[in-house]
Enzyme design. Structure first.
Site, PDB file in Angstrom:
ATOM      1  N   GLU A  99      56.223  44.624  34.806  1.00 19.98           N
ATOM      2  CA  GLU A  99      54.968  45.685  35.766  1.00 19.98           C
ATOM      3  C   GLU A  99      55.419  46.106  36.388  1.00 19.98           C
ATOM      4  O   GLU A  99      54.278  46.448  37.265  1.00 19.98           O
ATOM      5  CB  GLU A  99      53.708  44.302  35.742  1.00 19.98           C
ATOM      6  N   HIS A 335      51.196  36.403  39.203  1.00 22.40           N
ATOM      7  CA  HIS A 335      52.025  35.064  38.907  1.00 22.40           C
ATOM      8  C   HIS A 335      52.599  35.235  40.488  1.00 22.40           C
ATOM      9  O   HIS A 335      52.513  35.446  41.330  1.00 22.40           O
ATOM     10  CB  HIS A 335      53.349  35.713  38.240  1.00 22.40           C
TER      11      HIS A 335
END
Length: 477
Positions: A99, A335
């Site tokens: 990402e 995360h």
């Protein structure tokens, strides 16, 4: 024998040597410390994106960033159970990122970390943006390769974006550390996300097809004598069909499970958040993460992995990282990161790769693989109904749009003489119908056909593997 003394303090390759009283040296196998991290770097969507990614870069470069959670200090221990010093905790040899979707973020990471990680690569291929995959390494990169998944969501799900970023596998081949160790093949990926637990929005078939392709690519590098490491946010729980393909089909093992043994994810889901992270390494949807604090305890899961070849690598230590919090912001990402220290096993003298490994595998494992094939075929057949419906309905919409435009032209001819203003209405209406009909028509005739044919291809591949597995099982009777 005296205590092991570090040989490489600065380059991050954890090779040690033992010295006896006679100064006889005995080398211990070199070790490599991995980190995989989904950074949550979506432009305009991810909160405090720029500040968080700059903090990640600063921390990777060696700066002390973030306030630790006291209960999680136990995570910062080495393989001997001793507390690591601050410098070695975040001193990695290879960092795989997901990402990274904004160029300015990558430019900052690259600039900030270039002294510690001289070898870097970001992968660009994609429709609107790249797959968001990047690698930082202290070990020289020999070559790179990007494989884009042919089955990866739908363009109509533009609000999700998986199709547009071009989800892929970023392959990075590293130079062997010594003449006695295997070269490393890092396969970094961020597979299609699930947007629901069940149903069409779960995208189970898409991830399973991606894992199937992944396993084929991993096997090629394994047979080429690379020490294969699959890292990244695989968006698949342990024991799921994609996870089975990435382990049972490849011979790779989950580094966390290699270190801790098989775990009961149901039991872990009933633990408190701290124990979930310590025992189950729940890197996603943990209540300890400020961006996911509202989640229920049983939603915490492990989606970030390092799957390794156990014949060439051995897990020495593993755990969650980047659990600290940034002042006035929160967690580094939605995360937590996952790290593992791997020992590179020595090359076997005169070894020859067994290309017929299926014949030597236990019957129980072969039966499990056969059951996975059956499950995969059911999964494809179930989704194929959805894919064909999508193609049909969008095709019908296109045809109806053409008829509607013709009707608008006819109606405009009759109404314009009586009410001139009505022409504007019919022109606007026809424009909207034309645009939406054309988009759906293109999705139906181009993408819909392509997706169905790609599903047929995977189905044929699984059936081929199933027939061969049946033959192997029959031979073992």
């Amino acid at each position: 024998m005296t205590q092991a003394a570090p040989l490489h303090q600065n380059n991050g390759i954890h090779e040690t040597q033992l010295t006896s009283e006679n100064t006889l040296l005995q080398k211990i196998q070199p070790r490599v410390k991995f980190l995989t991290f989904n950074t949550w770097g979506l432009k305009f969507v991810s909160k405090h994106r720029k500040e968080r990614l700059r903090a990640i870069a600063d921390k990777l470069s060696g700066s002390k960033v973030g306030t630790p959670i006291e209960e999680l200090n136990v995570l910062n221990t080495n393989e001997n159970g001793e507390q690591d010093d601050e410098e070695s905790i975040d001193d990695y040899d290879i960092v795989a990122l997901q990402e990274i979707w904004c160029k300015e973020d990558w430019d900052y990471i690259n600039l900030r970390c270039k002294e510690r990680f001289p070898y870097t690569r970001i992968f660009y291929s994609g429709i609107i943006t790249g797959p968001g995959l990047a690698i930082l390494s202290k070990i020289p990169i020999e070559s790179t390769f990007l494989y884009r998944f042919p089955i990866n969501g739908r363009p109509s799900a533009f609000f999700r974006g998986d199709w547009y970023v071009g989800k892929s596998i970023a392959v990075t081949l590293l130079k062997p550390l010594t003449k006695d160790t295997y070269p490393i093949a890092i396969m970094n990926s961020h597979m299609h996300a699930p947007y629901a637990m069940t149903g069409d929005a779960a995208y189970e078939c898409h991830r399973s097809c991606q894992a199937w392709d992944f396993s084929k690519l991993a096997n090629l590098y394994r047979k080429a004598n690379y020490a294969v490491v699959i890292v990244g946010d695989l968006n698949s729980r342990p024991g799921s069909l994609p996870h089975k393909f990435l382990t049972a089909e490849t011979g790779l093992v989950d580094s966390w499970l290699q270190l801790h043994g098989k775990q009961d994810i149901v039991q872990i889901s009933k633990m408190n958040a701290v124990d979930q992270l310590k025992i189950g390494c729940t890197t996603c949807d943990s209540q300890l993460n400020t961006w996911r604090a509202q989640r229920q305890p049983d939603e915490a899961k492990r989606l970030d992995y390092a799957l390794i070849d156990p014949t060439k690598l051995n897990t020495i230590n593993a755990g969650a990282r980047f659990t600290e919090r940034l002042d006035n912001i929160g967690s580094f990402s939605d995360h937590f990161a996952y790290t593992c220290t791997l020992e590179l096993l020595p090359r076997k003298t005169g070894e020859s790769e067994n290309l017929d490994e299926d014949d030597t595998q236990p019957r129980k494992l072969l039966l499990e693989r056969f059951a996975s094939y059956e499950e995969m075929l059911r999964c494809i057949n179930k989704y194929m109904i959805t894919a064909k419906k999508q193609k049909l309905f969008r095709g019908i919409h296109f045809i109806l749009s053409v008829l509607c435009i013709i009707a608008c032209l006819v109606v405009t001819t009759f109404t314009s003489n009586k009410a001139a203003w009505s022409s504007i209405f019919w022109v606007l209406f026809a424009t909207v119908v034309s645009v939406t009909g054309l988009i759906d028509g293109m999705i139906s005739f181009f993408f819909g056909r392509s997706e169905i044919r790609a599903l047929w291809e995977v189905e044929q591949e699984v059936q081929d593997a199933e027939r061969y597995m049946q033959m192997v099982l029959d031979k073992q009777k």
